[in-house]
Every structure is written in C-alpha cells, then in structure tokens.
Design a protein around this motif. Structure first.
Motif, mmCIF file in Angstrom:
data_model
loop_
_atom_site.group_PDB
_atom_site.id
_atom_site.type_symbol
_atom_site.label_atom_id
_atom_site.label_comp_id
_atom_site.label_asym_id
_atom_site.label_seq_id
_atom_site.Cartn_x
_atom_site.Cartn_y
_atom_site.Cartn_z
ATOM 1 N N VAL A 3 2.628 -11.516 62.525
ATOM 2 C CA VAL A 3 2.774 -10.634 61.368
ATOM 3 C C VAL A 3 3.911 -9.662 61.611
ATOM 4 C CG1 VAL A 3 0.502 -10.808 60.366
ATOM 5 C CG2 VAL A 3 0.863 -9.257 62.244
ATOM 6 N N ALA A 4 4.766 -10.018 62.575
ATOM 7 C CA ALA A 4 5.867 -9.133 62.912
ATOM 8 C C ALA A 4 6.832 -8.956 61.751
ATOM 9 C CB ALA A 4 6.608 -9.665 64.132
ATOM 10 N N TRP A 7 6.230 -4.866 56.902
ATOM 11 C CA TRP A 7 5.751 -4.528 55.559
ATOM 12 C C TRP A 7 6.611 -5.164 54.485
ATOM 13 C CZ3 TRP A 7 1.114 -2.521 55.453
ATOM 14 C CH2 TRP A 7 0.657 -1.840 56.585
ATOM 15 N N VAL A 9 7.132 -5.266 50.180
ATOM 16 C CA VAL A 9 6.776 -4.526 48.968
ATOM 17 C C VAL A 9 6.206 -5.508 47.948
ATOM 18 C CG1 VAL A 9 7.582 -3.041 47.113
ATOM 19 C CG2 VAL A 9 8.534 -2.802 49.428
ATOM 20 N N ASP A 42 -3.096 -5.946 55.573
ATOM 21 C CA ASP A 42 -3.108 -4.499 55.679
ATOM 22 C C ASP A 42 -2.314 -3.958 54.494
ATOM 23 O OD1 ASP A 42 -4.509 -4.712 58.015
ATOM 24 O OD2 ASP A 42 -2.817 -4.308 59.335
ATOM 25 N N GLN A 44 -0.546 -0.416 52.838
ATOM 26 C CA GLN A 44 -0.085 0.925 53.206
ATOM 27 C C GLN A 44 0.276 1.703 51.946
ATOM 28 O OE1 GLN A 44 2.310 2.165 56.738
ATOM 29 N NE2 GLN A 44 4.011 1.846 55.324
ATOM 30 N N LEU A 45 -0.270 2.911 51.866
ATOM 31 C CA LEU A 45 0.048 3.801 50.755
ATOM 32 C C LEU A 45 0.811 4.997 51.299
ATOM 33 C CD1 LEU A 45 -3.420 3.849 48.963
ATOM 34 C CD2 LEU A 45 -1.466 2.360 48.536
ATOM 35 N N THR A 46 1.789 5.460 50.554
ATOM 36 C CA THR A 46 2.592 6.604 50.983
ATOM 37 C C THR A 46 2.569 7.667 49.889
ATOM 38 O OG1 THR A 46 4.033 5.090 52.193
ATOM 39 C CG2 THR A 46 4.876 7.313 51.819
ATOM 40 N N GLN A 54 -3.395 3.551 55.751
ATOM 41 C CA GLN A 54 -3.429 2.090 55.799
ATOM 42 C C GLN A 54 -4.875 1.627 55.859
ATOM 43 O OE1 GLN A 54 -1.213 0.940 59.280
ATOM 44 N NE2 GLN A 54 0.706 1.835 58.544
ATOM 45 N N ARG A 55 -5.161 0.526 55.198
ATOM 46 C CA ARG A 55 -6.494 -0.089 55.261
ATOM 47 C C ARG A 55 -6.336 -1.604 55.227
ATOM 48 N NH1 ARG A 55 -7.313 4.566 55.767
ATOM 49 N NH2 ARG A 55 -8.903 5.882 54.817
ATOM 50 N N PRO A 93 4.276 -0.593 42.748
ATOM 51 C CA PRO A 93 4.540 -1.220 44.043
ATOM 52 C C PRO A 93 3.502 -0.792 45.078
ATOM 53 C CG PRO A 93 5.927 0.709 43.775
ATOM 54 C CD PRO A 93 5.076 0.620 42.526
ATOM 55 N N ILE A 94 3.290 -1.638 46.077
ATOM 56 C CA ILE A 94 2.405 -1.283 47.184
ATOM 57 C C ILE A 94 2.835 -2.104 48.404
ATOM 58 C CG2 ILE A 94 0.653 -2.992 46.472
ATOM 59 C CD1 ILE A 94 -1.428 -0.891 47.480
ATOM 60 N N GLU A 95 2.755 -1.497 49.583
ATOM 61 C CA GLU A 95 3.209 -2.215 50.775
ATOM 62 C C GLU A 95 2.081 -3.040 51.385
ATOM 63 O OE1 GLU A 95 6.593 -0.276 53.184
ATOM 64 O OE2 GLU A 95 5.334 1.343 52.411
ATOM 65 N N ARG A 97 1.103 -6.064 54.500
ATOM 66 C CA ARG A 97 1.483 -6.739 55.729
ATOM 67 C C ARG A 97 0.457 -7.826 56.030
ATOM 68 N NH1 ARG A 97 2.263 -4.232 61.765
ATOM 69 N NH2 ARG A 97 3.512 -5.983 62.408
ATOM 70 N N VAL A 100 -3.247 -11.451 58.394
ATOM 71 C CA VAL A 100 -3.728 -11.030 59.704
ATOM 72 C C VAL A 100 -5.048 -11.736 59.994
ATOM 73 C CG1 VAL A 100 -4.383 -9.077 61.137
ATOM 74 C CG2 VAL A 100 -2.752 -8.729 59.277
ATOM 75 N N ILE B 3 7.740 3.058 50.652
ATOM 76 C CA ILE B 3 7.925 3.416 49.259
ATOM 77 C C ILE B 3 6.766 4.286 48.801
ATOM 78 C CG2 ILE B 3 9.309 1.444 48.490
ATOM 79 C CD1 ILE B 3 6.264 0.431 47.690
ATOM 80 N N VAL B 4 7.042 5.237 47.940
ATOM 81 C CA VAL B 4 5.980 6.139 47.505
ATOM 82 C C VAL B 4 5.060 5.412 46.523
ATOM 83 C CG1 VAL B 4 5.511 8.222 46.176
ATOM 84 C CG2 VAL B 4 7.298 8.226 47.922
ATOM 85 N N SER B 5 3.753 5.569 46.728
ATOM 86 C CA SER B 5 2.774 4.967 45.829
ATOM 87 C C SER B 5 2.497 5.959 44.712
ATOM 88 C CB SER B 5 1.483 4.680 46.585
ATOM 89 O OG SER B 5 1.776 4.123 47.847
ATOM 90 N N PHE B 8 -0.506 8.632 44.522
ATOM 91 C CA PHE B 8 -1.335 8.684 45.732
ATOM 92 C C PHE B 8 -1.089 9.990 46.476
ATOM 93 C CE2 PHE B 8 -1.934 7.907 50.324
ATOM 94 C CZ PHE B 8 -3.298 7.671 50.296
ATOM 95 N N ARG B 81 -7.981 0.876 62.442
ATOM 96 C CA ARG B 81 -7.383 2.121 61.944
ATOM 97 C C ARG B 81 -8.261 3.356 62.016
ATOM 98 N NH1 ARG B 81 -2.887 0.209 60.364
ATOM 99 N NH2 ARG B 81 -2.842 -1.941 59.648
ATOM 100 N N GLN B 197 1.270 -9.001 67.682
ATOM 101 C CA GLN B 197 2.383 -9.572 68.435
ATOM 102 C C GLN B 197 3.700 -9.209 67.768
ATOM 103 O OE1 GLN B 197 2.116 -13.870 68.727
ATOM 104 N NE2 GLN B 197 0.051 -13.578 69.568
ATOM 105 N N GLY B 198 4.643 -8.766 68.543
ATOM 106 C CA GLY B 198 5.952 -8.467 67.983
ATOM 107 C C GLY B 198 6.112 -7.003 67.599
ATOM 108 N N ASP B 199 5.008 -6.236 67.553
ATOM 109 C CA ASP B 199 5.113 -4.802 67.230
ATOM 110 C C ASP B 199 5.800 -4.069 68.374
ATOM 111 O OD1 ASP B 199 3.967 -4.935 64.781
ATOM 112 O OD2 ASP B 199 1.996 -4.221 65.404
#
Ligand SMILES: Cc1cc2nc3c(=O)[nH]c(=O)nc-3n(C[C@H](O)[C@H](O)[C@H](O)COP(=O)(O)OP(=O)(O)OC[C@H]3O[C@@H](n4cnc5c(N)ncnc54)[C@H](O)[C@@H]3O)c2cc1C
Lengths: 245, 199
Positions: A3-4, A7, A9, A42, A44-46, A54-55, A93-95, A97, A100, B3-5, B8, B81, B197-199
């Motif tokens: 999963v490297a 993220w 979009v 996963d 991610q919200l910003t 992240q969840r 939009p939402i990120e 990943r 997994v 990116i901004v959600s 949120f 998490r 892996q890869g992180d």
C-alpha cells in the motif's frame, strides 16, 4: 500487499442509506488496483487548520473499475463516522489508502467451504466476500450467520432476503438479538453455540471461518467455533466497533 | 498536509498531548487479534528463549513469577490508530531473561500460543525497552489482552507486543512474522508512521 502507493484523492459519487444510522458510500478512486473480499481502506480527513483524522473501513463489495463501496455505521459522538454519514456530500474529495489487509480475506481460488459470522456492522467485509463469490461465479459453499438487533438494523436487506441465482450455494441466516420480525421461529436472543452448530458448517467439513463484529461478539463467536471443534487456525477474526474493556 | 475535507473540523484538540502521526486517543482498551483467544492453563504454560545454535532456556509460570519484576507505565500505539496513554503494567524485563543467554543473533521471532508470530531486532528488546508482562492495572492480565503473559514493546506498534507469548527464537537473519507477511511494516515505529511495507 503493497500500500506504499500512499494516499489517493477519491470523490464521493453515490450514497445509499442502509439503515437509519448506516450509509453506503460509493467512491471513485482513480487508478484503484482492485482488492479481495475482506480487505479495508484507510480514510484520511483534513480540517482547515491542518488537523487530520484517519480511520479504517472495510470494502463492502468488489470494485467496479475505479469505484469502491464502503458502509459506515454512525457512532454517536464519533469523530469521523458522523462526518462520513451526514456531512460528506456527492462530489466531495476524500483521501483513501489501500487496499489493506492480507489475512482476513477470501481468495476465490481457495476451495475450502466458508462460514461467515457477522455481528452488526461486522457484516460489511463478509458481504464483500459473498459479493466476490457472486462476481467470480464461484461455487464454493458459503454459509453466513448474521446476528443483528432488530429488522431495522439489517444492512443489504434486499440482497440478503432475495438472493439471486448467482447466490445458489450461499445461504444466509439472520438471527435477531433484541426484536425478531413477526413470525420468526427463533425468539430474539444472543447468538448461541447451538445457533452456530445449526446454521454453520460442521467442523469436519473444515470450513474457513471468518468472524467480524464488535469485540464482545467476536470473542464469543470465535470461542463457540473452537468449542464446536473448529481448528482455531481456520478461524479468522476482525474486530471493530465499540472497543472492549 | 492533505486536501481539506469540506466541513470537517474534528474533535477539539487535546493540548499538551503529543501523539504519533495518524493516531487518536482512547480511554478504553480495544482488543485486536487475528483469531480466537487461546486459553493457556498455567500448569502447562512455559516461556522459552532459543538461541541461533539451538540452545533453549525455559521458564515455567512459577519460575517466571519468581524473577524480579518491574512496574512500568507506558503509552500504547496500535496500527489501527488508537493510542492509549499511561497504561500500568507489571512484568519481567527482557534484560533479566536474556542476561544468561549467549547469542550473536541480531533478530528475534516471537512465537505465541495460537500460532501468532512477530519479528523484531534483538536490540529493541534490550535496555529497559521490553518486558514479559503478566499484570495490567493491578490485575492478572486477561486472556483477551494476551494473558497469562504477553510481550510488551511499547515503543513499536502494538502488534509487535505479541499476546499469549510462548517463546523467542533468536535469529541471525530477519524473517517476517504474521502481520509482516501480510504487508505490515517490518519494524513498525509509530513516530515514523511505519504502518505498511514501504512506509
Ligand atoms: C479493519 C477495520 C475495519 C473497519 N470497518 C468498518 C466498517 O466497514 N464500517 C464501520 O462503520 N466501521 C468500521 N470500522 C470502525 C471504524 O474504523 C471507526 O472506528 C468507527 O467508524 C468509529 O469512528 P469515529 O471516528 O466515528 O468514532 P471515534 O471518535 O473513534 O469513537 C467515539 C467513541 O465511540 C466508540 N466506538 C468506536 N466505534 C464504535 C462503533 N462501531 N459502535 C459504537 N461505539 C463505537 C469508541 O470506543 C469511542 O468511545 C473498522 C475498523 C477497523 C479497524
């Protein structure tokens, strides 16, 4: 699994309410590589100030091209699930990943019969396996036991109540813990060892068992399987939902 | 920054608590494991350390309890998490258990009752960084949290702290354990966010 790629979009392109508190989200993820039933993403919200949350959410169905589906249960006072089920709007939009996970997965080439035990929102990754079976035109014998509180808590009701021809050999049993629908032969009560024996596969069938739900459910159901004689090495569990003590 | 959600905000940020990236704080103690919870009777329980030359050191339950123990309060970070801060444990330091073990190995595979495995560099188990823990919050460690005893290596993601630990195999070459074979990071440092892996 790798999963490297990091993220991506994604964009919300569809929503569908499963129950009063759970919503299926359809996301368009450009370049999505595909996934196996049982894997998760996963998210991610910003926030404006840069704060991130992240969840993890299970993939609910096989991908259709770049489209993936998640089903999110709204947790009262949760940080992320109320946003996903009430605020996120088509086009946002939402990120994302993923995919997994390489253990709690069903591989269509695996010939072993499959026993699925779902508690509440734990149905999501198990439904992905049922749907993957259909999509692959697999004949692997499946049995699903889905424990839920009331008829109003049922996810994927249409599909589970009226299985299509592609679901021949995949049997679903719905068991209610609080309120059973009128006319149910079984009164509402918690899942028991007898239920698992009756609606599951016998241990000498050597099924691979997948158990998913809140921690209490998973602990109890996995114990029932081992008590019935299922080899613990064939029992795979995934826990989410209210975290245990 | 991502990116901004739209819309949120997230929870009010707790000030003065610094968590590893991508983690959030919980007050309860979530449970995570890949299969059923093994129940290990204490009279059959043993912990062993096997060196690269095949020499095995063993401790029964009574022998483990007879070793000097430590009480430590540590922060836990799970790859799913959640982080839980200031958790109180009691157990035997790996420094104590490894004191009489002759080895030139650089790696360790932790083996658990139930078949779980996880790999770590041996140096991460030394110098007060790791324990075989058997009490949590003043009580015997419950089976769902890894009792009777678990490895506790709090500076790495919690999957490295093998529940129901049964032994350590000292290895001259690194090998992936259970989650590491399924795509999770070989080392798992939460502060460098080494999830996959890869992180
Ligand atoms: C591998 C994996 C797959 C997952 N798949 C799904 C999925 O398909 N669908 C889904 O809805 N969730 C899924 N989850 C759970 C999800 O990641 C979040 O934990 C959940 O949405 C709650 O997040 P939140 O930010 O809303 O609540 P938080 O702010 O994190 O939690 C608020 C409070 O609610 C409690 N809580 C957390 N989850 C629940 C719950 N489900 N019910 C009741 N109380 C809860 C917490 O302990 C906390 O006290 C999965 C988790 C994992 C690890």
């Amino acid at each position: 699994m790798n999963v490297a790629a990091g993220w991506r979009v994604a964009r919300l392109v569809g929503v569908h309410d499963e129950t009063a508190t759970a919503r299926t989200l359809v996301l368009d993820v450009p370049g999505w590589p595909g996934h196996l039933g049982g894997q998760h993403v996963d998210l991610q919200l910003t926030a404006e100030d840069g704060y991130q949350a992240q969840r993890s959410y299970s993939l609910a169905a096989p991908a259709k091209g770049d489209r993936i589906e998640l089903t999110v249960q709204r947790v009262p006072d949760g940080e992320v699930s109320p946003y996903l089920t009430e605020v996120l709007t088509i086009g946002d939009p939402i990120e994302v990943r993923g995919p997994v996970g390489g253990w709690f997965v069903w591989r269509p080439a695996d010939p072993a019969p499959v026993l699925l035990l779902a508690g509440g929102a734990g149905i999501v990754p198990l439904m992905a396996m049922v749907r993957a079976r259909r999509a692959e035109a697999s004949r692997t014998p499946f049995r699903l036991i889905y424990s839920l509180r009331t008829p109003g808590d049922l996810y994927y009701g249409e599909e589970l109540r009226r299985p299509g021809p592609g679901d021949a050999g995949a049997d679903a049993t719905l068991l209610y813990t609080r309120t059973a629908p009128p006319g149910s032969p079984r009164p509402s009560r918690r899942l028991s060892t007898e239920d698992v024996e009756r609606y599951g596969w016998p241990p000498d069938f050597e099924p691979t068992c997948y158990v998913c739900g809140p921690t209490g459910f998973v602990e109890a159901a996995a114990d029932m399987l081992t008590k019935l004689g299922h080899d613990p090495r064939r029992v795979r569990t995934e826990r989410f939902g209210p975290s245990g003590g | 920054m991502g990116i901004v959600s739209p819309g949120f905000r997230g929870r009010p940020r707790s000030k003065g608590v610094e968590l590893p990236p991508g983690q959030y704080l919980v007050e309860d103690f979530p449970v995570l494991s890949a299969g059923p919870t093994p129940r290990v009777p204490l009279d059959r329980w043993e912990f062993s350390v096997t060196t690269e030359s095949g020499e095995t050191h063993r401790w029964s339950w009574a022998e483990l309890l007879a070793l000097p123990s430590e009480r430590m309060t540590v922060d836990l970070h799970c790859v799913t998490r959640w982080s839980k801060l200031r958790t109180p444990w009691q157990g035997v330091s790996l420094d104590t258990l490894l004191a009489g073990v002759e080895t030139a190995a650089d790696f360790v595979m932790a083996d658990s009752y139930g078949g779980y495995t996880t790999n770590l560099p041996l140096q991460d188990l030394r110098n007060g960084q790791a324990w075989i823990a058997y009490r949590y919050d003043g009580k015997d460690l419950s089976a769902e949290h890894g009792g009777p005893a678990r490895l506790l290596v709090p500076h790495l993601y919690l999957w490295k702290s093998a529940k129901w630990v049964r032994g350590l195999r000292l290895l001259t070459q690194d090998e992936p354990g259970f989650w590491e074979s399924a795509g999770y990071h070989d080392y798992g440092d939460p502060w460098r966010e080494q999830r996959y892996q890869g992180d």
